[in-house]
Design a protein around this motif. Structure first.
Motif, PDB file in Angstrom:
ATOM      1  N   VAL A   1      40.447  73.597 -29.250  1.00  0.00           N
ATOM      2  CA  VAL A   1      39.838  74.304 -28.129  1.00  0.00           C
ATOM      3  C   VAL A   1      40.994  74.868 -27.316  1.00  0.00           C
ATOM      4  CG1 VAL A   1      38.417  74.129 -26.060  1.00  0.00           C
ATOM      5  CG2 VAL A   1      37.855  72.764 -28.086  1.00  0.00           C
ATOM      6  N   VAL A   2      40.946  76.157 -27.080  1.00  0.00           N
ATOM      7  CA  VAL A   2      41.950  76.836 -26.270  1.00  0.00           C
ATOM      8  C   VAL A   2      41.333  76.995 -24.877  1.00  0.00           C
ATOM      9  CG1 VAL A   2      43.347  78.909 -25.993  1.00  0.00           C
ATOM     10  CG2 VAL A   2      42.849  78.037 -28.290  1.00  0.00           C
ATOM     11  N   GLU A   3      41.875  76.242 -23.917  1.00  0.00           N
ATOM     12  CA  GLU A   3      41.342  76.222 -22.558  1.00  0.00           C
ATOM     13  C   GLU A   3      42.164  77.131 -21.648  1.00  0.00           C
ATOM     14  OE1 GLU A   3      41.563  72.172 -21.257  1.00  0.00           O
ATOM     15  OE2 GLU A   3      39.833  71.567 -22.453  1.00  0.00           O
ATOM     16  N   GLY A   4      41.527  78.106 -21.041  1.00  0.00           N
ATOM     17  CA  GLY A   4      42.199  78.999 -20.104  1.00  0.00           C
ATOM     18  C   GLY A   4      42.029  78.515 -18.674  1.00  0.00           C
ATOM     19  N   HIS A   5      43.122  78.567 -17.904  1.00  0.00           N
ATOM     20  CA  HIS A   5      43.119  78.098 -16.518  1.00  0.00           C
ATOM     21  C   HIS A   5      43.796  79.125 -15.620  1.00  0.00           C
ATOM     22  CE1 HIS A   5      41.987  73.961 -17.703  1.00  0.00           C
ATOM     23  NE2 HIS A   5      42.707  74.223 -18.775  1.00  0.00           N
ATOM     24  N   ALA A   6      43.482  79.047 -14.336  1.00  0.00           N
ATOM     25  CA  ALA A   6      44.076  79.936 -13.326  1.00  0.00           C
ATOM     26  C   ALA A   6      44.403  79.114 -12.083  1.00  0.00           C
ATOM     27  CB  ALA A   6      43.104  81.054 -12.977  1.00  0.00           C
ATOM     28  N   ASP A   7      45.236  79.688 -11.216  1.00  0.00           N
ATOM     29  CA  ASP A   7      45.460  79.010  -9.941  1.00  0.00           C
ATOM     30  C   ASP A   7      44.301  79.336  -9.008  1.00  0.00           C
ATOM     31  OD1 ASP A   7      46.045  81.431  -8.512  1.00  0.00           O
ATOM     32  OD2 ASP A   7      48.131  81.314  -9.141  1.00  0.00           O
TER      33      ASP A   7
ATOM     34  N   ALA B   1      42.869  82.590 -22.565  1.00  0.00           N
ATOM     35  CA  ALA B   1      42.468  81.839 -23.760  1.00  0.00           C
ATOM     36  C   ALA B   1      42.308  82.779 -24.955  1.00  0.00           C
ATOM     37  CB  ALA B   1      41.173  81.076 -23.501  1.00  0.00           C
ATOM     38  N   ASN B   2      41.706  83.937 -24.733  1.00  0.00           N
ATOM     39  CA  ASN B   2      41.519  84.901 -25.819  1.00  0.00           C
ATOM     40  C   ASN B   2      42.853  85.452 -26.316  1.00  0.00           C
ATOM     41  OD1 ASN B   2      38.739  84.620 -25.941  1.00  0.00           O
ATOM     42  ND2 ASN B   2      38.377  86.258 -24.473  1.00  0.00           N
ATOM     43  N   ALA B   3      43.815  85.632 -25.421  1.00  0.00           N
ATOM     44  CA  ALA B   3      45.135  86.108 -25.831  1.00  0.00           C
ATOM     45  C   ALA B   3      45.799  85.102 -26.763  1.00  0.00           C
ATOM     46  CB  ALA B   3      46.019  86.364 -24.609  1.00  0.00           C
ATOM     47  N   VAL B   4      45.663  83.824 -26.456  1.00  0.00           N
ATOM     48  CA  VAL B   4      46.232  82.791 -27.320  1.00  0.00           C
ATOM     49  C   VAL B   4      45.494  82.748 -28.651  1.00  0.00           C
ATOM     50  CG1 VAL B   4      46.490  80.280 -27.597  1.00  0.00           C
ATOM     51  CG2 VAL B   4      47.234  81.406 -25.486  1.00  0.00           C
TER      52      VAL B   4
ATOM     53  N   GLN C   1      38.767  78.045 -36.792  1.00  0.00           N
ATOM     54  CA  GLN C   1      39.399  76.816 -36.304  1.00  0.00           C
ATOM     55  C   GLN C   1      39.549  76.806 -34.787  1.00  0.00           C
ATOM     56  OE1 GLN C   1      42.780  77.215 -39.427  1.00  0.00           O
ATOM     57  NE2 GLN C   1      42.897  75.111 -38.669  1.00  0.00           N
ATOM     58  N   ILE C   2      39.256  77.925 -34.150  1.00  0.00           N
ATOM     59  CA  ILE C   2      39.580  78.099 -32.740  1.00  0.00           C
ATOM     60  C   ILE C   2      38.322  78.330 -31.911  1.00  0.00           C
ATOM     61  CG2 ILE C   2      40.900  79.465 -31.077  1.00  0.00           C
ATOM     62  CD1 ILE C   2      42.585  80.442 -33.537  1.00  0.00           C
ATOM     63  N   GLU C   3      38.188  77.549 -30.848  1.00  0.00           N
ATOM     64  CA  GLU C   3      37.143  77.759 -29.849  1.00  0.00           C
ATOM     65  C   GLU C   3      37.857  78.059 -28.527  1.00  0.00           C
ATOM     66  OE1 GLU C   3      33.936  75.057 -27.368  1.00  0.00           O
ATOM     67  OE2 GLU C   3      34.484  74.434 -29.390  1.00  0.00           O
ATOM     68  N   THR C   4      37.324  78.968 -27.748  1.00  0.00           N
ATOM     69  CA  THR C   4      37.921  79.272 -26.451  1.00  0.00           C
ATOM     70  C   THR C   4      36.955  78.930 -25.327  1.00  0.00           C
ATOM     71  OG1 THR C   4      37.165  81.572 -26.501  1.00  0.00           O
ATOM     72  CG2 THR C   4      39.388  81.127 -27.352  1.00  0.00           C
ATOM     73  N   VAL C   5      37.522  78.520 -24.198  1.00  0.00           N
ATOM     74  CA  VAL C   5      36.738  78.216 -22.998  1.00  0.00           C
ATOM     75  C   VAL C   5      37.623  78.500 -21.793  1.00  0.00           C
ATOM     76  CG1 VAL C   5      37.393  75.767 -22.946  1.00  0.00           C
ATOM     77  CG2 VAL C   5      35.263  76.483 -21.876  1.00  0.00           C
ATOM     78  N   SER C   6      36.999  78.917 -20.706  1.00  0.00           N
ATOM     79  CA  SER C   6      37.730  79.136 -19.461  1.00  0.00           C
ATOM     80  C   SER C   6      37.226  78.170 -18.406  1.00  0.00           C
ATOM     81  CB  SER C   6      37.550  80.563 -18.953  1.00  0.00           C
ATOM     82  OG  SER C   6      38.174  80.699 -17.686  1.00  0.00           O
ATOM     83  N   TYR C   7      38.177  77.549 -17.712  1.00  0.00           N
ATOM     84  CA  TYR C   7      37.845  76.702 -16.576  1.00  0.00           C
ATOM     85  C   TYR C   7      38.276  77.339 -15.264  1.00  0.00           C
ATOM     86  CZ  TYR C   7      36.715  73.089 -19.928  1.00  0.00           C
ATOM     87  OH  TYR C   7      36.138  72.380 -20.957  1.00  0.00           O
ATOM     88  N   GLY C   8      38.885  78.517 -15.335  1.00  0.00           N
ATOM     89  CA  GLY C   8      39.325  79.177 -14.113  1.00  0.00           C
ATOM     90  C   GLY C   8      40.187  78.247 -13.291  1.00  0.00           C
TER      91      GLY C   8
END
Length: 106
Positions: free
Chosen positions: A36-42, A58-61, A74-81
């Motif tokens: 799981v590729v988790e995207g985060h932000a400040d 996350a999509n870039a990775v 093999q890859i799932e993406t999710v954003s937690y902001g």
């Protein structure tokens, strides 16, 4: 593993490519493993904007890994902001730690 980002950016920095290259090699060697590729932000920006920014990161990775030969299945993406900060410091040091993508093996 983590890949960090510049403020308001979703482009992978040069210091993140070696981490991603290592991850891509490992994932190609073990095609039954998923991540799981988790995207985060400040915290700066609106909640909606930060969710979208985390998604772009996350999509870039995910795209980078696929270009390196990893099977997209093999890859799932999710954003937690901004919802899962590593640091609660409200300064550049804390914000820079929160601008990231984390790769979580399942």
């Amino acid at each position: 593993d983590r890949v960090y980002y510049d403020f308001d950016k979703a482009e992978i920095r040069k210091d993140g490519t070696s981490t991603l290259n290592d991850q891509a090699a490992w994932l190609k060697k073990y095609p039954n493993v998923t991540i799981v590729v988790e995207g985060h932000a400040d915290e700066r920006g609106t909640r909606a904007y930060n969710l979208a920014l985390g998604e772009r990161r996350a999509n870039a990775v995910a795209r980078y890994l696929v270009i390196q030969g990893v099977n997209r299945s093999q890859i799932e993406t999710v954003s937690y902001g901004e919802e899962r900060p590593l640091s609660l410091s409200r300064d550049e040091n804390g914000w820079s730690r929160n601008r990231r993508v984390e790769l979580i093996y399942q």
